[in-house]
Design a protein around this motif. Sequence first.
Motif, PDB file in Angstrom:
ATOM      1  N   GLU A  55       0.871  -1.183   0.000  1.00 14.40           N
ATOM      2  CA  GLU A  55       0.000   0.000   0.000  1.00 14.40           C
ATOM      3  C   GLU A  55       0.900   1.222   0.000  1.00 14.40           C
ATOM      4  N   HIS A  56       0.429   2.313  -0.617  1.00 15.13           N
ATOM      5  CA  HIS A  56       1.206   3.550  -0.527  1.00 15.13           C
ATOM      6  C   HIS A  56       1.251   4.003   0.924  1.00 15.13           C
ATOM      7  N   ALA A  57       2.423   4.379   1.395  1.00 13.92           N
ATOM      8  CA  ALA A  57       2.550   4.915   2.747  1.00 13.92           C
ATOM      9  C   ALA A  57       1.929   6.314   2.775  1.00 13.92           C
ATOM     10  N   SER A  58       1.803   6.888   3.952  1.00 13.47           N
ATOM     11  CA  SER A  58       1.165   8.208   4.013  1.00 13.47           C
ATOM     12  C   SER A  58       1.926   9.138   4.950  1.00 13.47           C
ATOM     13  N   ASP A  59       3.251   8.986   4.953  1.00  9.43           N
ATOM     14  CA  ASP A  59       4.038   9.766   5.916  1.00  9.43           C
ATOM     15  C   ASP A  59       4.484  11.130   5.380  1.00  9.43           C
ATOM     16  N   GLU A  60       3.990  11.505   4.184  1.00 11.63           N
ATOM     17  CA  GLU A  60       4.342  12.794   3.571  1.00 11.63           C
ATOM     18  C   GLU A  60       5.848  12.961   3.399  1.00 11.63           C
ATOM     19  N   ARG A  61       6.562  11.857   3.276  1.00 10.13           N
ATOM     20  CA  ARG A  61       8.007  11.957   3.020  1.00 10.13           C
ATOM     21  C   ARG A  61       8.277  11.565   1.574  1.00 10.13           C
ATOM     22  N   PHE A  62       9.020  12.397   0.876  1.00  9.64           N
ATOM     23  CA  PHE A  62       9.304  12.121  -0.530  1.00  9.64           C
ATOM     24  C   PHE A  62      10.804  12.063  -0.749  1.00  9.64           C
ATOM     25  N   VAL A  63      11.298  10.871  -0.939  1.00 11.20           N
ATOM     26  CA  VAL A  63      12.720  10.685  -1.179  1.00 11.20           C
ATOM     27  C   VAL A  63      12.953  10.761  -2.685  1.00 11.20           C
ATOM     28  N   THR A  64      13.907  11.577  -3.101  1.00 15.23           N
ATOM     29  CA  THR A  64      14.220  11.655  -4.532  1.00 15.23           C
ATOM     30  C   THR A  64      14.828  10.332  -4.961  1.00 15.23           C
ATOM     31  N   PRO A  65      14.231   9.706  -5.985  1.00 15.57           N
ATOM     32  CA  PRO A  65      14.714   8.388  -6.401  1.00 15.57           C
ATOM     33  C   PRO A  65      16.176   8.434  -6.845  1.00 15.57           C
ATOM     34  N   ARG A  66      16.899   7.396  -6.471  1.00 13.17           N
ATOM     35  CA  ARG A  66      18.300   7.317  -6.877  1.00 13.17           C
ATOM     36  C   ARG A  66      18.402   6.836  -8.313  1.00 13.17           C
ATOM     37  N   LYS A  67      19.424   7.325  -9.012  1.00  7.53           N
ATOM     38  CA  LYS A  67      19.650   6.828 -10.370  1.00  7.53           C
ATOM     39  C   LYS A  67      20.217   5.414 -10.271  1.00  7.53           C
ATOM     40  N   ARG A  68      19.895   4.604 -11.280  1.00  8.34           N
ATOM     41  CA  ARG A  68      20.404   3.236 -11.274  1.00  8.34           C
ATOM     42  C   ARG A  68      21.920   3.239 -11.440  1.00  8.34           C
ATOM     43  N   SER A  69      22.569   2.219 -10.924  1.00  9.67           N
ATOM     44  CA  SER A  69      24.019   2.244 -10.975  1.00  9.67           C
ATOM     45  C   SER A  69      24.621   0.983 -11.583  1.00  9.67           C
ATOM     46  N   LEU A  70      24.116  -0.179 -11.199  1.00 14.16           N
ATOM     47  CA  LEU A  70      24.721  -1.405 -11.707  1.00 14.16           C
ATOM     48  C   LEU A  70      24.367  -1.626 -13.171  1.00 14.16           C
ATOM     49  N   SER A  71      25.264  -2.271 -13.889  1.00 18.40           N
ATOM     50  CA  SER A  71      24.982  -2.569 -15.285  1.00 18.40           C
ATOM     51  C   SER A  71      25.652  -3.872 -15.671  1.00 18.40           C
ATOM     52  N   VAL A  72      25.014  -4.624 -16.548  1.00 19.82           N
ATOM     53  CA  VAL A  72      25.660  -5.797 -17.138  1.00 19.82           C
ATOM     54  C   VAL A  72      26.283  -5.307 -18.441  1.00 19.82           C
ATOM     55  N   PRO A  73      27.611  -5.185 -18.494  1.00 20.06           N
ATOM     56  CA  PRO A  73      28.237  -4.483 -19.619  1.00 20.06           C
ATOM     57  C   PRO A  73      28.189  -5.253 -20.932  1.00 20.06           C
ATOM     58  N   PHE A  74      28.188  -6.578 -20.881  1.00 20.77           N
ATOM     59  CA  PHE A  74      28.134  -7.336 -22.137  1.00 20.77           C
ATOM     60  C   PHE A  74      27.426  -8.664 -21.892  1.00 20.77           C
ATOM     61  N   SER A  75      27.095  -9.366 -22.975  1.00 23.00           N
ATOM     62  CA  SER A  75      26.415 -10.655 -22.841  1.00 23.00           C
ATOM     63  C   SER A  75      27.295 -11.616 -22.053  1.00 23.00           C
ATOM     64  N   SER A  76      26.781 -12.148 -20.975  1.00 24.37           N
ATOM     65  CA  SER A  76      27.580 -13.099 -20.212  1.00 24.37           C
ATOM     66  C   SER A  76      27.383 -14.474 -20.833  1.00 24.37           C
ATOM     67  N   PRO A  77      28.358 -15.359 -20.656  1.00 25.84           N
ATOM     68  CA  PRO A  77      28.199 -16.714 -21.217  1.00 25.84           C
ATOM     69  C   PRO A  77      26.941 -17.338 -20.630  1.00 25.84           C
ATOM     70  N   SER A  78      26.066 -17.813 -21.485  1.00 22.13           N
ATOM     71  CA  SER A  78      24.747 -18.195 -20.989  1.00 22.13           C
ATOM     72  C   SER A  78      24.786 -19.489 -20.172  1.00 22.13           C
ATOM     73  N   PHE A  79      25.921 -20.239 -20.250  1.00 25.21           N
ATOM     74  CA  PHE A  79      25.947 -21.476 -19.465  1.00 25.21           C
ATOM     75  C   PHE A  79      25.959 -21.184 -17.959  1.00 25.21           C
ATOM     76  N   LEU A  80      26.268 -19.930 -17.603  1.00 29.49           N
ATOM     77  CA  LEU A  80      26.245 -19.571 -16.182  1.00 29.49           C
ATOM     78  C   LEU A  80      24.846 -19.716 -15.598  1.00 29.49           C
ATOM     79  N   LEU A  81      23.849 -19.549 -16.471  1.00 32.98           N
ATOM     80  CA  LEU A  81      22.479 -19.727 -15.996  1.00 32.98           C
ATOM     81  C   LEU A  81      22.037 -21.135 -16.367  1.00 32.98           C
ATOM     82  N   ASN A  82      22.094 -22.051 -15.427  1.00 33.24           N
ATOM     83  CA  ASN A  82      21.625 -23.397 -15.693  1.00 33.24           C
ATOM     84  C   ASN A  82      20.687 -23.815 -14.569  1.00 33.24           C
ATOM     85  N   ARG A  83      20.154 -25.011 -14.657  1.00 36.12           N
ATOM     86  CA  ARG A  83      19.127 -25.390 -13.683  1.00 36.12           C
ATOM     87  C   ARG A  83      19.675 -25.409 -12.262  1.00 36.12           C
TER      88      ARG A  83
END
Lengths: 437, 245
Positions: free
Chosen positions: A233-261
């Motif tokens: 639910e939306h809070a109601s504390d009248e506090r507004f935090v300025t959203p932070r810009k995103r920082s992490l990034s995946v710079p290139f395609s990772s070898p897909s075998f890293l994602l396995n079952r």
Amino acid sequence: MKMHSWGRYPVSDTVLEAPRSRESFARHLTALRDSDDRQIIARGMGRSYGDSALSHTVLATKSIDNFIDFDEDSGLLRCAAGLTLDAILQVFMPRGWFLAVVPGTRYVSVGGAIASDVHGKNHHVDGTFCEHVTELTLLLASGDILKCSRAENAPLFHATCAGMGLTGIVLEATLRLRRIHSSAIEQRTIRTNSLEEAFEKFEQNLDCTYSVAWLDCLATGQNTGRSLLFLGEHASDERFVTPRKRSLSVPFSSPSFLLNRYSMGLFNNVYFHKPIRAGQLQRIEAFQYFFPLDSIQHWNRLYGRRGFLQYQCVIPDEGALEGMRKILNMVSAAGKGSFLSVLKKFGPANQNLLSFPMRGYTLAMDFKFEQGVLPLLDDLDRVVADHGGRLYLAKDARMSAEFFQSSYPHWEQMRELRREFFADSLFHSLQSQRLGL
Amino acid sequence: MKNILVIGANSAIAKATARHYAEQKDSLYLLARDPEQLAVQKDDLMVRGATSVECAAFDATDFTSHGPLIAQALETLGHFDIVLIAHGSLPDQALCESDFNVALEAFNVNALSVISLLNYVIKPMQTRRDGCIAVVTSVAGDRGRQSNFIYGAAKAMVSTYLQGLRGRLFPDNVAVVDIKPGFVDTPMTAHLPKGALWAQPEQIAQRIVKGVEKRSSTVYAPGFWRLIMFVVCSVPEVIFKRLKL
């Protein structure tokens, strides 16, 4: 140039055109109408997963990203279609306004959100994105620019909302924003050990504004369908935090075998057992609640060069439990599932011709593109079809025309309307051709 | 609340920067060629929170109009806290070599018009003994390359001019910031293929805002271009002239 959307599958050969202003869209369209290439689709942020924003020629709407007008009293915001939901939230959240409906990423354009009629965690209460769009301005194949709303050109309005860009190019839209009294969400987390339990909890919490469950689709046996249900639910504390810009990034395609079952099974296991204080309210920032994946740029690259498919289906209430259980069993038996999948209860369908949601349950899963995935998804289609369900066009890259046509009851009306406005002479995506629209 | 004059306001970099200032509730005065685009931008900036936005159409190469236009902007704003000059064109190098008029036009747009405009901007800022002038030049001005040296020479002219001006205005407490973007994904470069070095206009805008705030002298945008250009400028001419850059 080679182009793909968020799933990085399929890849198409595409001419990209980037008109600079609202006026130049009409000029580009006229030029294209006189050329041999009559397969055009508009593209915003390219966040649909499959081939719905791919075509021979793609018109990027990125450069029409301006606000036009905002009325403090009514909360009505008029803006150009290339503007992103992120831009709107950055400007309006600190002033106490929020979008009425947000999808799982804020990096989509307003035009794209309309074309896909996106839904959010409050669908069971507030419906889809387009239900809060009061008016839109549409550039037709003829070059005419038309205003559409529920009162004016209503058939065109209901075809364009959820219309996957197939009626024309949305240039502007008017959205109704929601008043908020905090930038935070009060979240309650419920751990459920089976699919039945998850369904039960959804039904018990229908009055809750936001609800979504993260589900371990690799769990088997007794654990099938175990999940974490997040209520907010939306809070109601009248506090507004300025959203932070995103920082992490995946710079290139990772070898897909890293994602396995095994790696994904381990991840899901750890996630499911993460410490939560059952039933207690937890205050988290809205961006973190609504857009957890947006904090990692280019996360789609984790699936490697060949990309991935997202499978999102909805099954009506009656057969939902049985159908979902079948699907989860098939996925875990094939060992093909992925990171946490998403389960959500939908409210009723709306009048938009190709809108995806309907009263029932929806499940979304990622599948790395690899041997055996396409046949598995075809099998899943049969289960969804047997239970009266359908797939989300914004995520689809492979469903058959037959399945689409049997599961979207108004598709022929859409085709008729496209003919009436000559949209079928110009606007096509790879998807619309595959589906026979 | 600051008063900001933006020249070449329809350029993607200027637009992104103006949006930032609008969200800080500043007052803006915009000059650009296309009045329709200016009107669109004015509405946009007002919704974003600007205290006021006024605009006027301007042609960079019509030098005689510069004086009256700047005077009008000054009268509207009262004074300039920040002046951002961002207009420019990317001429076709081969065409510049075969037709001098094209080269001349490129110099008029990218270099001489900037110097003309600054003439009118400087005086009121000197008198007030405060403010910051930011001009968008280019890394292309750091060293002449055979593929792009008319554009590069024009930008180099402005950079050299700004170096001198910085010293001249130092006693008057007016900062002069030279913004040197690398490859930026804008309508001006829409026709070029994009690689890993390309940046979005919003990234450049962030660098501009920070550079103005810190009153830096030269701002490479993104910052890694300082290193790249250091390397490019370190290559001995004997070798450099043989490179097809």
